[in-house]
Design a protein around this motif. Structure first.
Motif, PDB file in Angstrom:
ATOM      1  N   PRO A 199       0.808  -1.230   0.000  1.00 59.13           N
ATOM      2  CA  PRO A 199       0.000   0.000   0.000  1.00 59.13           C
ATOM      3  C   PRO A 199       0.838   1.277   0.000  1.00 59.13           C
ATOM      4  N   HIS A 200       2.147   1.169   0.258  1.00 57.18           N
ATOM      5  CA  HIS A 200       2.995   2.358   0.364  1.00 57.18           C
ATOM      6  C   HIS A 200       4.227   2.259  -0.522  1.00 57.18           C
ATOM      7  N   ASP A 251       4.106  -0.782   9.067  1.00 60.08           N
ATOM      8  CA  ASP A 251       3.340  -1.960   9.468  1.00 60.08           C
ATOM      9  C   ASP A 251       2.526  -2.506   8.299  1.00 60.08           C
ATOM     10  N   ALA A 252       1.883  -1.614   7.528  1.00 59.16           N
ATOM     11  CA  ALA A 252       1.057  -2.057   6.413  1.00 59.16           C
ATOM     12  C   ALA A 252       1.898  -2.720   5.330  1.00 59.16           C
ATOM     13  N   ALA A 253       3.058  -2.153   5.049  1.00 61.74           N
ATOM     14  CA  ALA A 253       3.933  -2.743   4.033  1.00 61.74           C
ATOM     15  C   ALA A 253       4.435  -4.115   4.487  1.00 61.74           C
ATOM     16  N   TRP A 254       4.805  -4.229   5.754  1.00 60.34           N
ATOM     17  CA  TRP A 254       5.278  -5.493   6.325  1.00 60.34           C
ATOM     18  C   TRP A 254       4.210  -6.573   6.220  1.00 60.34           C
ATOM     19  N   LEU A 255       2.985  -6.222   6.598  1.00 57.62           N
ATOM     20  CA  LEU A 255       1.896  -7.197   6.546  1.00 57.62           C
ATOM     21  C   LEU A 255       1.601  -7.626   5.107  1.00 57.62           C
ATOM     22  N   ALA A 256       1.773  -6.716   4.164  1.00 57.46           N
ATOM     23  CA  ALA A 256       1.584  -7.075   2.756  1.00 57.46           C
ATOM     24  C   ALA A 256       2.627  -8.103   2.311  1.00 57.46           C
ATOM     25  N   VAL A 257       3.872  -7.925   2.766  1.00 58.44           N
ATOM     26  CA  VAL A 257       4.923  -8.892   2.425  1.00 58.44           C
ATOM     27  C   VAL A 257       4.635 -10.244   3.072  1.00 58.44           C
ATOM     28  N   VAL A 258       4.232 -10.240   4.332  1.00 59.60           N
ATOM     29  CA  VAL A 258       3.916 -11.496   5.013  1.00 59.60           C
ATOM     30  C   VAL A 258       2.778 -12.221   4.296  1.00 59.60           C
ATOM     31  N   VAL A 266       8.365  -3.068  14.325  1.00 62.26           N
ATOM     32  CA  VAL A 266       7.343  -3.414  13.331  1.00 62.26           C
ATOM     33  C   VAL A 266       6.851  -4.844  13.576  1.00 62.26           C
ATOM     34  N   ALA A 267       7.795  -5.762  13.790  1.00 62.72           N
ATOM     35  CA  ALA A 267       7.427  -7.160  14.023  1.00 62.72           C
ATOM     36  C   ALA A 267       6.535  -7.303  15.249  1.00 62.72           C
ATOM     37  N   CYS A 268       6.848  -6.572  16.304  1.00 64.29           N
ATOM     38  CA  CYS A 268       6.033  -6.637  17.522  1.00 64.29           C
ATOM     39  C   CYS A 268       4.633  -6.073  17.285  1.00 64.29           C
ATOM     40  N   GLU A 305      -1.586  -9.792  14.164  1.00 63.56           N
ATOM     41  CA  GLU A 305      -2.300  -9.750  12.881  1.00 63.56           C
ATOM     42  C   GLU A 305      -1.645 -10.663  11.854  1.00 63.56           C
ATOM     43  N   ALA A 306      -0.319 -10.800  11.930  1.00 68.74           N
ATOM     44  CA  ALA A 306       0.401 -11.656  10.983  1.00 68.74           C
ATOM     45  C   ALA A 306       0.231 -13.139  11.297  1.00 68.74           C
TER      46      ALA A 306
END
Length: 198
Positions: free
Chosen positions: A4-5, A74-81, A104-106, A111-112
């Motif tokens: 998203p970013h 956080d949004a970018a990380w969740l997209a990768v996961v 970010v991981a914490c 959610e991940a």
């Protein structure tokens, strides 16, 4: 890959003796995935049959050093996961990173769907500002191992229920003096066998 970013990047390595655990690691605020601690943990995890994904946030892919706001990270990380979940079957997801990547991981672990969190050089507070604690970010309800140096200017978190803290003597925030010891301490936790003592 798209997030998203903006575009993020990840490198996924799956060892021949893959046992079903995926470790996803993020970098520090101004650094990259080639930091000594991340490189050492990746190598040790792969040797133990753990698949490893190193994630580069969109702002770093774009060549910027100043991190994006937390919500964007956080949004970018969740997209990768989510993409990794489509690309690899795994029975256990371990998320982590160094410094900003650990935060970010914490923040996103629940959610991940993470089973465990590996926090390297968790920045408890900005240097010289102990009153601005980020300790609440560690209170996720997900089993967490924090590895920090005893000379970290960002402080060292205290252990709490579900949060194990190991302090590495002589290490600063960079965690670069003895990456092998750091990786050995992390590997047992990543595989679910418990953390090695330092």
């Amino acid at each position: 890959m798209a997030t998203p970013h903006g575009p993020a990047r990840y490198r996924l390595d799956v060892p021949e003796n893959y046992g079903g655990t995926l470790l996803v690691l993020g970098h520090g605020a101004g650094g990259d995935v080639d930091a000594p601690d991340l490189v050492a943990v990746r190598a040790e995890a792969l040797a133990r049959g753990v698949a490893v994904a190193l994630v580069t946030q969109p702002y770093r892919v774009a060549g910027r050093r100043a991190p994006a706001p937390a919500a964007q990270l956080d949004a970018a990380w969740l997209a990768v996961v989510a993409r990794l979940r489509k690309n690899l079957e795994f029975s256990a997801l371990v998320v982590g990173g160094r410094s900003s990547g650990a935060r970010v991981a914490c923040r996103t672990a629940r959610e991940a769907g993470a089973a465990r969190i590996l926090a390297l050089a968790f920045p408890l507070h900005p240097p010289g500002k102990p009153d601005r604690s980020r300790a609440d970010e560690l209170l996720t309800g997900v089993p967490t191992l924090v590895l920090n140096g005893d000379r970290d200017a960002f402080g060292v978190p205290a252990a709490s229920p579900g949060v194990q803290v190991q302090v590495l003597p002589g290490e600063t925030h960079a965690l670069s003096k003895n990456p092998a010891a750091l990786a050995a301490a992390a590997a047992g936790f990543v595989t679910g066998d418990g953390a090695a003592s330092l």
